[in-house]
Design an enzyme around this catalytic site. Structure first.
Site, PDB file in Angstrom:
ATOM      1  N   GLY A 291       9.378  36.184  -6.106  1.00 56.07           N
ATOM      2  CA  GLY A 291      11.267  36.056  -5.939  1.00 56.07           C
ATOM      3  C   GLY A 291      11.097  38.243  -6.167  1.00 56.07           C
TER       4      GLY A 291
ATOM      5  CG  ASN B 162      12.279  40.398  -0.757  1.00 54.26           C
ATOM      6  OD1 ASN B 162      12.686  41.654  -0.267  1.00 54.26           O
ATOM      7  ND2 ASN B 162      11.854  40.089  -0.559  1.00 54.26           N
TER       8      ASN B 162
ATOM      9  NE  ARG C 204      11.798  18.475   3.744  1.00 52.40           N
ATOM     10  CZ  ARG C 204      11.328  19.245   4.469  1.00 52.40           C
ATOM     11  NH1 ARG C 204      11.902  20.398   5.553  1.00 52.40           N
ATOM     12  NH2 ARG C 204       9.844  19.198   3.896  1.00 52.40           N
TER      13      ARG C 204
ATOM     14  CG  ASN D  24      14.230  34.548   6.679  1.00 52.23           C
ATOM     15  OD1 ASN D  24      14.171  33.982   5.398  1.00 52.23           O
ATOM     16  ND2 ASN D  24      13.850  34.398   7.870  1.00 52.23           N
TER      17      ASN D  24
ATOM     18  CG  HIS E  33      10.101  37.767   9.340  1.00 52.93           C
ATOM     19  ND1 HIS E  33       9.010  36.452   9.201  1.00 52.93           N
ATOM     20  CD2 HIS E  33       9.545  38.436  10.732  1.00 52.93           C
ATOM     21  CE1 HIS E  33       8.126  36.492  10.335  1.00 52.93           C
ATOM     22  NE2 HIS E  33       8.195  37.532  10.415  1.00 52.93           N
TER      23      HIS E  33
ATOM     24  CG  ASP F  54      11.581  33.695  11.805  1.00 55.03           C
ATOM     25  OD1 ASP F  54       9.504  33.846  11.775  1.00 55.03           O
ATOM     26  OD2 ASP F  54      11.918  33.491  10.745  1.00 55.03           O
TER      27      ASP F  54
ATOM     28  CD  GLU G 247       9.712  41.988   2.631  1.00 56.30           C
ATOM     29  OE1 GLU G 247       9.786  41.392   1.840  1.00 56.30           O
ATOM     30  OE2 GLU G 247       8.696  42.230   3.132  1.00 56.30           O
TER      31      GLU G 247
END
Ligand code: GRF
Length: 208
Positions: free
Chosen positions: A12, A14, A66, A108, A110, A151, A181
């Site tokens: 965590g 980020n 799922r 997101n 990456h 991505d 980041e």
């Protein structure tokens, strides 16, 4: 006020960068209304708790199929009534129905300069191991919108970081986190919160 949910799986850092940026005003016009993790042991959940942010855990392992997980997961996100979903080290594949419902509202982070070292199998330390193996001199991080690929969505921000002599994957990962980041993810959220990000012909344009 941009309502944001942050999805996490690990330490965590980020998430912490986002929390700190909201609290110190680097990110404006934003409220983190919830944190969701698939990993009940994720320290990210502890970080959320320390800042009074509602946190919950939901894992595919807790469901027979799922599809069942995907439905409950989407319901829980919808209950938060958010404008933006931020994937901050979230290691579960985002259900296509969520991507459709939140088109261009999922971002997101990456740990590479996409399109290098990204796609299936490139996550966490594996990204940095591949970069060192290839011998690149510059790495970095990318914030992008999430689409049905891995991505592959429109790139919002990138920040380059130098590879240094003697770097190990762990040292390089830490430098990319600290120098890239933890800076561009909060910056991207602030830009979105203030209406400065547009997608034109599949590419991001940022108002100055
Ligand atoms: C970071 O390296 C990020 O680039 C990747 O997953 C890791 C998450 O780290 N997506 P943390 O949980 O934010 O510390």
């Amino acid at each position: 006020m941009l309502r944001v949910a942050v999805l996490v799986s690990g330490g965590g850092t980020n998430l912490q960068a986002i929390i700190d940026a909201v609290e110190n005003g680097t990110i404006t016009n934003t409220q983190i209304v919830g944190v969701i993790s698939n990993n009940k042991n994720a320290f990210a959940l502890e970080r959320a708790g320390r800042h009074g942010i509602p946190a919950q855990c939901i894992s595919p392992k807790d469901f027979e199929t799922r599809d069942e997980f995907n439905r409950v997961f989407l319901d829980k996100v919808n209950e938060l009534n958010v404008d933006l979903i931020v994937l901050a080290g979230f290691l579960v594949v985002i259900p296509e129905m969520m991507i459709r419902e939140y088109r261009n509202r999922i971002i997101n982070i990456h740990p590479s300069l996409i399109p290098s070292f990204c796609g299936t199998g490139f996550y966490g330390l594996k990204v940095h191991e591949a970069a060192l193996e290839r011998g690149v001199k510059v790495v970095g991080a990318t914030v992008h919108f999430v689409d049905e690929g891995t991505d592959t969505g429109p790139i919002i921000l990138q920040k380059a970081v130098s590879v240094e002599e003697g770097d190990t994957p762990e040292i390089l990962q830490r430098r990319v986190m600290e120098q890239a980041e933890w800076k561009i993810l909060p910056q991207a959220i602030d830009l979105i919160a203030n209406g400065k990000v547009q997608i034109v012909d599949g590419k991001v344009s940022i108002a100055q």
